[in-house]
Design a protein around this motif. Structure first.
Motif, short mmCIF file in Angstrom:
data_model
loop_
_atom_site.label_atom_id
_atom_site.label_comp_id
_atom_site.label_asym_id
_atom_site.label_seq_id
_atom_site.Cartn_x
_atom_site.Cartn_y
_atom_site.Cartn_z
N GLN A 118 8.36 40.76 -48.58
CA GLN A 118 7.92 40.82 -47.19
C GLN A 118 8.81 39.97 -46.28
O GLN A 118 9.16 40.39 -45.17
CB GLN A 118 6.46 40.34 -47.07
CG GLN A 118 5.47 41.44 -47.44
CD GLN A 118 4.06 40.91 -47.64
OE1 GLN A 118 3.73 39.83 -47.19
NE2 GLN A 118 3.25 41.69 -48.33
N LEU A 119 9.20 38.82 -46.79
CA LEU A 119 10.09 37.95 -45.99
C LEU A 119 11.43 38.64 -45.77
O LEU A 119 11.99 38.58 -44.67
CB LEU A 119 10.31 36.62 -46.72
CG LEU A 119 9.11 35.65 -46.72
CD1 LEU A 119 9.36 34.51 -47.69
CD2 LEU A 119 8.87 35.11 -45.31
N ASP A 164 21.45 27.24 -51.44
CA ASP A 164 21.93 26.34 -52.49
C ASP A 164 21.10 25.07 -52.66
O ASP A 164 21.51 24.15 -53.38
CB ASP A 164 23.41 25.97 -52.28
CG ASP A 164 24.29 27.20 -52.29
OD1 ASP A 164 23.93 28.17 -52.99
OD2 ASP A 164 25.32 27.21 -51.59
N ARG A 165 19.98 24.97 -51.97
CA ARG A 165 19.13 23.79 -52.12
C ARG A 165 17.82 24.23 -52.76
O ARG A 165 17.16 25.15 -52.25
CB ARG A 165 18.86 23.16 -50.76
CG ARG A 165 18.20 21.79 -50.78
CD ARG A 165 18.15 21.18 -49.38
NE ARG A 165 17.48 22.06 -48.42
CZ ARG A 165 16.17 22.12 -48.24
NH1 ARG A 165 15.37 21.34 -48.98
NH2 ARG A 165 15.62 22.92 -47.36
N ALA A 166 17.46 23.58 -53.88
CA ALA A 166 16.23 23.99 -54.58
C ALA A 166 15.00 23.62 -53.76
O ALA A 166 14.92 22.53 -53.20
CB ALA A 166 16.17 23.29 -55.94
N LEU A 167 14.09 24.58 -53.66
CA LEU A 167 12.84 24.31 -52.94
C LEU A 167 11.83 23.66 -53.87
O LEU A 167 11.80 23.95 -55.07
CB LEU A 167 12.25 25.62 -52.41
CG LEU A 167 13.02 26.31 -51.29
CD1 LEU A 167 12.34 27.63 -50.94
CD2 LEU A 167 13.11 25.42 -50.05
N ALA A 168 11.03 22.78 -53.29
CA ALA A 168 9.99 22.12 -54.09
C ALA A 168 8.96 23.17 -54.53
O ALA A 168 8.68 24.11 -53.78
CB ALA A 168 9.30 21.06 -53.25
N PRO A 169 8.40 23.02 -55.73
CA PRO A 169 7.39 23.99 -56.18
C PRO A 169 6.24 24.16 -55.19
O PRO A 169 5.67 25.24 -55.08
CB PRO A 169 6.89 23.39 -57.51
CG PRO A 169 8.02 22.54 -57.97
CD PRO A 169 8.68 22.00 -56.74
N THR A 170 5.94 23.11 -54.44
CA THR A 170 4.83 23.20 -53.46
C THR A 170 5.17 24.13 -52.30
O THR A 170 4.28 24.58 -51.58
CB THR A 170 4.51 21.80 -52.90
OG1 THR A 170 5.74 21.19 -52.49
CG2 THR A 170 3.81 20.94 -53.93
N SER A 171 6.46 24.41 -52.12
CA SER A 171 6.86 25.32 -51.01
C SER A 171 6.89 26.78 -51.44
O SER A 171 7.16 27.65 -50.62
CB SER A 171 8.28 24.95 -50.52
OG SER A 171 8.29 23.67 -50.01
N LEU A 172 6.63 27.02 -52.72
CA LEU A 172 6.76 28.40 -53.22
C LEU A 172 5.49 29.20 -52.97
O LEU A 172 4.79 29.61 -53.89
CB LEU A 172 7.14 28.39 -54.71
CG LEU A 172 8.47 27.69 -55.02
CD1 LEU A 172 8.81 27.80 -56.49
CD2 LEU A 172 9.61 28.28 -54.18
N ASN A 173 5.23 29.40 -51.72
CA ASN A 173 4.12 30.24 -51.27
C ASN A 173 4.55 30.82 -49.91
O ASN A 173 5.52 30.33 -49.31
CB ASN A 173 2.83 29.42 -51.15
CG ASN A 173 3.02 28.20 -50.26
OD1 ASN A 173 3.27 28.34 -49.07
ND2 ASN A 173 2.95 27.02 -50.85
N PRO A 174 3.87 31.86 -49.42
CA PRO A 174 4.33 32.50 -48.19
C PRO A 174 4.52 31.52 -47.03
O PRO A 174 5.55 31.57 -46.33
CB PRO A 174 3.22 33.51 -47.89
CG PRO A 174 2.64 33.83 -49.22
CD PRO A 174 2.73 32.58 -50.02
N THR A 175 3.58 30.61 -46.84
CA THR A 175 3.68 29.67 -45.71
C THR A 175 4.86 28.73 -45.90
O THR A 175 5.65 28.50 -44.96
CB THR A 175 2.38 28.84 -45.60
OG1 THR A 175 1.27 29.73 -45.76
CG2 THR A 175 2.28 28.13 -44.28
#
Lengths: 141, 223
Positions: free
Chosen positions: B82-83, B195-206
């Protein structure tokens, strides 16, 4: 009720039932042509049947052949209801062919694929109803 | 008039069936090919070929290391799609395989997607595998299901089966895994944003929305 009137009712009902089969087969044909997979969402059996080699004959989807057959049954039933006596024979013949094909497809689902698809079972039910009507319709004198 | 009525009825039904079939076809078609073919790069070559959705000029790139049998990856699949649609053409999505050993069928699923990719349907198989994950993950004969998925997608199933066993797809998957390991990937899903890893807490639509918006503000389009 006269035999003639009964025949009109039987063929009219057969035409309406054929439309249900036509809608089902048209839907499955479109699904085949688009490669849409959500139709089987969550059902392994549906994928096994619609994704199998038996779902097409020489590259032509069986559903498309089914749509043609249902349209044929609808046309012959409609003409028969309007008194075209020769069309009754064509109706009986096409329903006979559809019945035989349905038995084959049910055999494949039950004993070869060991899986059933709900759309195919609906189509089988429609064909059985048509076969029942073809048998039950009073003969012309 | 009654003489012509059956002809009229039959012709009308034929026209209605054709018209509704055409409308349905048009309605279903875009949901499969979610992005223009020109914006698709689906690796079908050697080990270095990768699967990309979106233009190379997009200022923001999401690179996902995923495992088709990992439930959180499955949950993330739709939001990422969707993104991609929402931000097109300013976002591109790269998918890389990282099948985990504790998932019994993850490698086979990765091979299935690559085998589909060899027939130009990687992304369709990717979406299908994620969507049907709860079904095939529990299946007794997973290969049978993958074959039927290939059949539903209109692939040549014999070729698909051969390709799944081929060295080519194994090398392709191993290449992604090696790349991920070199980047420090340990779990799935691991998502890199430019190239920057996202924190697991950011792995949601918001969280992804916010991260992409922030990246859009700080980056300029590539040339």
């Amino acid at each position: 009720m006269s035999g003639s009137r009964t025949r009109v009712i039987f063929y009219t009902v057969a035409a309406v039932i054929s439309l249900a089969g036509l809608a089902d087969a048209t839907y499955l044909t479109v699904i085949y042509l688009t490669g849409e997979t959500a139709v089987c969402g969550g059902s392994a059996s549906c994928f096994q049947v619609l994704g199998s080699a038996y779902a097409r004959i020489g590259g032509i989807p069986v559903a498309a052949l089914g749509a043609l057959a249902y349209f044929g049954a609808f046309s012959f039933a409609t003409f028969s209801a309007f008194g075209h006596t020769r069309m009754r024979m064509f109706f009986a013949l096409i329903v006979c062919a559809m019945f035989a094909t349905t038995l084959w497809l049910l055999y494949v689902q039950a004993f070869v694929l060991h899986a059933f698809c709900r759309y195919c079972l609906f189509s089988a039910a429609v064909t059985f109803l048509l076969a029942g009507i073809a048998v039950a319709v009073p003969p012309s004198r | 008039m009654k003489r012509y009525l059956p002809f009229i009825i039959v012709v009308v039904v034929a026209l209605v069936a054709l018209a509704s079939g055409t409308v349905l076809y048009r309605a279903k078609r875009p949901s499969i090919l979610t992005i223009p073919k020109s914006a698709l790069v689906s690796g079908s070559g050697g080990a270095d070929s990768i699967h990309i959705r979106g233009p190379a000029s997009a200022p923001v790139t999401i690179e996902e290391f995923g495992d088709f049998q990992c439930p959180p990856c499955g949950k993330l699949s739709d939001p990422i799609n969707q993104l991609e649609r929402e931000y097109r053409p300013r976002l591109r999505v790269i998918f890389r395989h990282f099948p985990l050993l504790n998932h019994a069928h993850a490698r086979e699923a990765a091979f299935a997607s690559e085998a589909a990719g060899l027939q130009g349907r990687f992304w369709e198989m990717h979406d299908l595998l994620y969507r049907e994950q709860p079904v095939w993950s529990e299946a007794a004969d997973v290969q049978l299901l993958f074959d039927s998925y290939a059949g539903m997608l209109g692939l040549n199933v014999d070729r698909f089966k051969k390709d799944m066993e081929s060295e080519q797809v194994k090398v392709r998957v191993a290449s992604d895994q090696k790349h991920g390991a070199a980047l420090g990937v340990r779990t799935t899903p691991t998502v890199f944003l430019n190239d920057r890893a996202l924190a697991p807490t950011s792995l949601n639509p918001t969280g992804l929305h916010a991260a992409i918006d922030a990246a859009m503000k700080t980056t300029t389009p590539h040339t």
